[in-house]
Design a protein around this motif. Structure first.
Motif, PDB file in Angstrom:
ATOM      1  N   UNK A  10     -30.561  13.720 -26.165  1.00  0.00           N
ATOM      2  CA  UNK A  10     -30.550  13.464 -24.732  1.00  0.00           C
ATOM      3  C   UNK A  10     -30.592  11.972 -24.480  1.00  0.00           C
ATOM      4  N   UNK A  11     -29.798  11.539 -23.509  1.00  0.00           N
ATOM      5  CA  UNK A  11     -29.878  10.150 -23.053  1.00  0.00           C
ATOM      6  C   UNK A  11     -29.750  10.114 -21.532  1.00  0.00           C
ATOM      7  N   UNK A  12     -30.428   9.162 -20.869  1.00  0.00           N
ATOM      8  CA  UNK A  12     -31.390   8.216 -21.430  1.00  0.00           C
ATOM      9  C   UNK A  12     -32.755   8.869 -21.628  1.00  0.00           C
ATOM     10  N   UNK A  13     -33.679   8.159 -22.209  1.00  0.00           N
ATOM     11  CA  UNK A  13     -35.045   8.666 -22.363  1.00  0.00           C
ATOM     12  C   UNK A  13     -35.862   8.437 -21.093  1.00  0.00           C
ATOM     13  N   UNK A  14     -35.598   7.370 -20.396  1.00  0.00           N
ATOM     14  CA  UNK A  14     -36.306   7.036 -19.165  1.00  0.00           C
ATOM     15  C   UNK A  14     -35.297   6.509 -18.148  1.00  0.00           C
ATOM     16  N   UNK A  15     -35.590   6.776 -16.876  1.00  0.00           N
ATOM     17  CA  UNK A  15     -34.721   6.232 -15.835  1.00  0.00           C
ATOM     18  C   UNK A  15     -35.486   6.221 -14.515  1.00  0.00           C
ATOM     19  N   UNK A  16     -35.308   5.144 -13.767  1.00  0.00           N
ATOM     20  CA  UNK A  16     -35.836   5.066 -12.411  1.00  0.00           C
ATOM     21  C   UNK A  16     -34.652   4.991 -11.467  1.00  0.00           C
ATOM     22  N   UNK A  17     -34.613   5.895 -10.510  1.00  0.00           N
ATOM     23  CA  UNK A  17     -33.537   5.940  -9.524  1.00  0.00           C
ATOM     24  C   UNK A  17     -34.080   5.683  -8.132  1.00  0.00           C
ATOM     25  N   UNK A  18     -33.251   5.132  -7.287  1.00  0.00           N
ATOM     26  CA  UNK A  18     -33.628   5.024  -5.884  1.00  0.00           C
ATOM     27  C   UNK A  18     -33.117   6.266  -5.153  1.00  0.00           C
ATOM     28  N   UNK A  19     -33.796   6.609  -4.083  1.00  0.00           N
ATOM     29  CA  UNK A  19     -33.387   7.760  -3.270  1.00  0.00           C
ATOM     30  C   UNK A  19     -31.917   7.604  -2.879  1.00  0.00           C
ATOM     31  N   UNK A  20     -31.156   8.679  -3.063  1.00  0.00           N
ATOM     32  CA  UNK A  20     -29.750   8.668  -2.693  1.00  0.00           C
ATOM     33  C   UNK A  20     -28.795   8.273  -3.801  1.00  0.00           C
ATOM     34  N   UNK A  21     -29.324   7.670  -4.872  1.00  0.00           N
ATOM     35  CA  UNK A  21     -28.461   7.311  -5.989  1.00  0.00           C
ATOM     36  C   UNK A  21     -28.075   8.556  -6.789  1.00  0.00           C
ATOM     37  N   UNK A  22     -27.084   8.390  -7.622  1.00  0.00           N
ATOM     38  CA  UNK A  22     -26.660   9.497  -8.468  1.00  0.00           C
ATOM     39  C   UNK A  22     -26.728   9.066  -9.936  1.00  0.00           C
ATOM     40  N   UNK A  45     -33.392  30.745 -31.821  1.00  0.00           N
ATOM     41  CA  UNK A  45     -34.408  29.718 -31.691  1.00  0.00           C
ATOM     42  C   UNK A  45     -33.831  28.628 -30.821  1.00  0.00           C
ATOM     43  N   UNK A  46     -34.601  28.187 -29.829  1.00  0.00           N
ATOM     44  CA  UNK A  46     -34.172  27.100 -28.955  1.00  0.00           C
ATOM     45  C   UNK A  46     -34.531  25.770 -29.586  1.00  0.00           C
ATOM     46  N   UNK A  47     -33.574  24.877 -29.637  1.00  0.00           N
ATOM     47  CA  UNK A  47     -33.793  23.524 -30.138  1.00  0.00           C
ATOM     48  C   UNK A  47     -33.755  22.595 -28.926  1.00  0.00           C
ATOM     49  N   UNK A  48     -34.807  21.789 -28.795  1.00  0.00           N
ATOM     50  CA  UNK A  48     -34.943  20.949 -27.621  1.00  0.00           C
ATOM     51  C   UNK A  48     -34.663  19.490 -27.933  1.00  0.00           C
ATOM     52  N   UNK A  49     -34.117  18.793 -26.943  1.00  0.00           N
ATOM     53  CA  UNK A  49     -34.044  17.351 -27.020  1.00  0.00           C
ATOM     54  C   UNK A  49     -35.413  16.739 -26.742  1.00  0.00           C
ATOM     55  N   UNK A  50     -35.471  15.421 -26.819  1.00  0.00           N
ATOM     56  CA  UNK A  50     -36.741  14.723 -26.637  1.00  0.00           C
ATOM     57  C   UNK A  50     -37.119  14.539 -25.180  1.00  0.00           C
ATOM     58  N   UNK A  51     -36.200  14.854 -24.275  1.00  0.00           N
ATOM     59  CA  UNK A  51     -36.516  14.779 -22.857  1.00  0.00           C
ATOM     60  C   UNK A  51     -36.062  13.492 -22.201  1.00  0.00           C
ATOM     61  N   UNK A  52     -35.833  13.576 -20.893  1.00  0.00           N
ATOM     62  CA  UNK A  52     -35.537  12.405 -20.066  1.00  0.00           C
ATOM     63  C   UNK A  52     -36.566  12.365 -18.952  1.00  0.00           C
ATOM     64  N   UNK A  53     -37.307  11.288 -18.890  1.00  0.00           N
ATOM     65  CA  UNK A  53     -38.318  11.131 -17.835  1.00  0.00           C
ATOM     66  C   UNK A  53     -37.680  10.383 -16.686  1.00  0.00           C
ATOM     67  N   UNK A  54     -37.517  11.091 -15.560  1.00  0.00           N
ATOM     68  CA  UNK A  54     -36.840  10.528 -14.388  1.00  0.00           C
ATOM     69  C   UNK A  54     -37.826  10.333 -13.249  1.00  0.00           C
TER      70      UNK A  54
END
Lengths: 114, 114
Positions: B6-18, B102-111
């Motif tokens: 999964x990418x990215x690992x972290x992201x900060x978005x402003x309201x209304x962005x995509x 078996x489900x294999x998971x990514x490391x996650x994206x913290x948004x």
């Protein structure tokens, strides 16, 4: 519709004590059942699964779970807790039919006291 | 062994962005899922796919879109970000066979949406 109930959000045990994490399911057909573990800041990984073979299922790290159809339960146990078991644990259910979805419970946080 | 990436690992978005959260798996699994995880709420299914060209809504699809043009890739699109979409997002792929899979998971994206 299938669902999973994990009562309580937090369980605390002493190191060396029995671990018991409860899971009850609802499904219209014989389900597949799973326990997943999530360590901090990581994805989920499979602990064990039940797929209609033996009702007592052994998983990794000394965990096991017993499928009880009459109680619609799939509780997770470990005879002796270790500090490294501290994590969040999720029970999940899936319908073995086509287009199956994997449905998770809310999770239980396990703390282990020295 | 890459598994699910999964990418990215972290992201900060402003309201209304995509933005698009990327998910790629190299295990040739047909089933892929997007979940969001909120504290105390477990994992909620957003969208899932049973194969290339086939997608379907999960429990909480509003505000999201997906596509599945190849077996490997399953991107999740947020068109107009809202604070309610602040969450940790997990992609998973599953080898659903006769053994329940078996489900294999990514490391996650913290948004975070601000």
């Amino acid at each position: 519709a299938q669902s999973v109930t994990q009562l309580g959000s937090h369980v605390s045990v002493s190191e060396g004590a029995l671990v018991l994490l409860r899971c009850n399911y609802s499904s219209s057909v014989p389900p597949y059942l799973f326990w997943y573990v999530q360590y901090p800041n990581q994805g989920l990984q499979l602990l064990l699964k039940y797929t209609s073979a033996a009702t007592l299922v052994k998983g990794i790290n000394g965990f096991e779970a017993e499928f009880k159809k009459s109680e619609t339960s799939f509780h997770l146990t470990k005879p002796s807790a270790h500090m490294s078991d501290a994590a969040e644990y999720f029970c999940a259910v899936s319908d073995p039919g086509a287009n199956s979805k994997l449905t998770f419970g809310k999770g239980i946080t396990l703390s282990v006291r020295p | 062994n890459a598994g699910v990436t999964q990418t990215p690992k972290f992201r900060i978005l402003k309201i209304g962005q995509s933005m698009t959260l990327q998910c790629t798996q190299d295990m040739n699994h047909n089933y892929m899922y997007w979940y969001r995880q909120d504290p105390g709420m477990g994992l909620k299914l957003i969208y899932y796919s049973v194969g290339a060209g086939i997608t379907d809504k999960g429990e909480v699809p509003n505000g999201y879109n997906v596509s599945r043009s190849t077996t490997e890739d399953f991107p999740l699109r947020l068109e107009l970000a809202a604070p309610s979409q602040t969450s940790v997002y997990f992609c998973a792929s599953i080898n659903l066979g006769t053994g329940g899979g078996e489900a294999f998971f990514g490391q996650g994206t913290r948004l975070t949406v601000v």
